[in-house]
Write an enzyme that holds these catalytic residues in place. Structure first.
Site, short mmCIF file in Angstrom:
data_model
loop_
_atom_site.label_atom_id
_atom_site.label_comp_id
_atom_site.label_asym_id
_atom_site.label_seq_id
_atom_site.Cartn_x
_atom_site.Cartn_y
_atom_site.Cartn_z
N ASN A 9 0.70 -1.44 0.30
CA ASN A 9 0.17 0.19 0.19
C ASN A 9 0.74 1.25 0.16
O ASN A 9 1.14 1.95 1.47
CB ASN A 9 -0.92 0.01 1.24
N TRP A 10 0.94 1.52 -1.12
CA TRP A 10 1.78 3.27 -1.09
C TRP A 10 0.85 4.31 -0.65
O TRP A 10 2.16 5.24 -0.40
CB TRP A 10 1.97 3.03 -2.50
N LYS A 11 -0.06 4.36 -0.50
CA LYS A 11 -0.94 5.33 0.49
C LYS A 11 -0.59 6.80 -0.67
O LYS A 11 -0.31 6.41 -1.91
CB LYS A 11 -0.42 5.69 1.87
N HIS A 96 -9.73 0.62 4.59
CA HIS A 96 -8.62 0.57 5.08
C HIS A 96 -8.56 1.67 6.38
O HIS A 96 -9.34 3.10 6.63
CB HIS A 96 -7.25 1.52 4.15
N GLU A 98 -6.82 4.51 7.50
CA GLU A 98 -6.81 6.04 7.00
C GLU A 98 -7.67 6.49 6.56
O GLU A 98 -7.94 7.46 6.80
CB GLU A 98 -5.64 5.89 6.19
N GLU A 165 -5.99 -5.07 10.04
CA GLU A 165 -4.66 -4.22 10.65
C GLU A 165 -4.73 -3.22 12.10
O GLU A 165 -6.10 -2.05 11.26
CB GLU A 165 -4.53 -3.37 9.32
N GLY A 171 1.78 1.86 10.81
CA GLY A 171 2.70 3.29 10.00
C GLY A 171 3.40 3.62 11.54
O GLY A 171 3.79 5.15 12.18
N SER A 207 3.04 -1.82 10.52
CA SER A 207 5.04 -2.05 10.63
C SER A 207 5.03 -3.65 10.34
O SER A 207 5.48 -3.85 11.12
CB SER A 207 4.12 -2.32 12.03
N GLY A 228 2.62 -0.95 4.44
CA GLY A 228 2.32 0.35 3.98
C GLY A 228 3.79 0.69 3.81
O GLY A 228 4.48 0.93 2.44
N GLY A 229 4.96 1.72 4.80
CA GLY A 229 5.33 2.02 5.01
C GLY A 229 7.08 1.26 4.21
O GLY A 229 7.60 1.84 3.31
C1 PEP Z 1 -0.82 0.23 5.63
O1 PEP Z 1 -1.21 0.88 5.09
O2 PEP Z 1 -1.96 -0.89 5.42
C2 PEP Z 1 -0.25 -0.97 6.92
C3 PEP Z 1 -0.59 -1.38 7.68
O3 PEP Z 1 1.06 0.81 6.59
P1 PEP Z 1 2.37 -0.05 7.63
O4 PEP Z 1 3.15 -0.75 6.70
O5 PEP Z 1 3.20 0.93 7.27
O6 PEP Z 1 2.20 0.21 8.76
#
Ligand code: PEP
Length: 246
Positions: A9-11, A96, A98, A165, A171, A207, A228-229
């Site tokens: 997930n590049w957000k 999601h 966010e 999640e 994050g 994470s 994500g990150g």
């Molecule tokens: C996500 O964006 O779904 C996510 C899990 O982000 P991160 O891996 O940065 O926690």
């Protein structure tokens, strides 16, 4: 053999020009190990660039981070399932954290988006998870069940993909232990199979990194990861999708 999914997930990162460079670097790292799939969720403006870079790939596909439930019309800034599909999306994230916590998306909204995804022939990945306050109050399973029911109804289709999640792990650098995640995955799977789901795939997100992916994937309840990150660098992501799993 277990089929493991690695979803990126590049957000709100990586525009179309960078997306083509990213995909070139990622694909140059070589063939995926067998029994693995990679789903890439770029921002909407980069969907077509990613999808075009993936022409001919069987196990690497593009998806949208979100869609609006209406099929077309005066909804400035939004994209429909059909528009995402036309840009090359095969999957879509729904609900999601966010979207829920930054943009105020409700449980009812996720239900409408699920229906819109299916109508546009996009395979939805429904994201569910509790906040830290809800976890500490012992409400994790109740929250997740409420989110599942709102989005899926009381009967499910044959095949369902869920991303568990925990909000407190996204994050933040804090991740659920494999055992914490497995307990919730087991409850989600039971909820789904009780309502008719034949094939269930449950990813863990929050994470995930090169440091913890192997331990998480060693847990049989975890069918893959949503990242994500740690998916933003193509070289590190290429390494992560090659993580060993016991
Ligand atoms: C996500 O964006 O779904 C996510 C899990 O982000 P991160 O891996 O940065 O926690």
């Amino acid at each position: 053999m277990r089929y493991l999914v690695f979803a990126a997930n590049w957000k709100m990162n990586i525009g179309p020009v960078e997306a083509r460079q990213y995909m070139r670097s990622f694909l140059d790292a070589g063939e995926l190990p067998s029994g693995r799939g990679v789903w890439v969720f770029p921002p909407a403006v980069s969907l077509q660039a990613v999808a075009q870079s993936l022409a001919g790939q069987e196990h690497i596909v593009a998806g949208a981070q979100d869609i609006y439930w209406e099929p077309k019309g005066a909804f400035t800034g939004a994209i429909s399932g059909a528009l995402a599909a036309q840009a090359g999306a095969r999957k879509v994230l729904i609900g999601h954290s966010e979207r829920r916590h930054v943009f105020g998306e409700t449980d009812a909204d996720t239900g409408k988006k699920m229906a819109a995804a299916l109508a546009a022939d996009l395979q939805p990945v429904l994201c569910v998870g509790e906040t830290l306050e809800q976890r500490e109050a012992g409400k994790t399973l109740a929250v997740v069940a409420r989110q599942l029911e709102a989005a899926l109804g009381t009967k499910t289709r044959g095949e369902v993909t869920i991303a568990y999640e925990p909000v407190w792990a996204i994050g933040t650098g804090k991740n659920a232990t494999p055992k914490d995640a497995a307990d919730v995955h087991m409850a989600i799977r039971r909820w789904l199979t009780d309502r008719g789901a034949k094939v269930t795939r449950i990813l863990y997100g929050g994470s995930v990194s090169l440091k913890n992916a192997e331990d998480l994937l060693a847990e049989p309840e975890i069918d893959g990861v949503l990242v994500g990150g740690a998916s933003l660098d193509p070289h590190a992501w290429a390494e992560l999708v090659r993580t060993r799993s016991a």
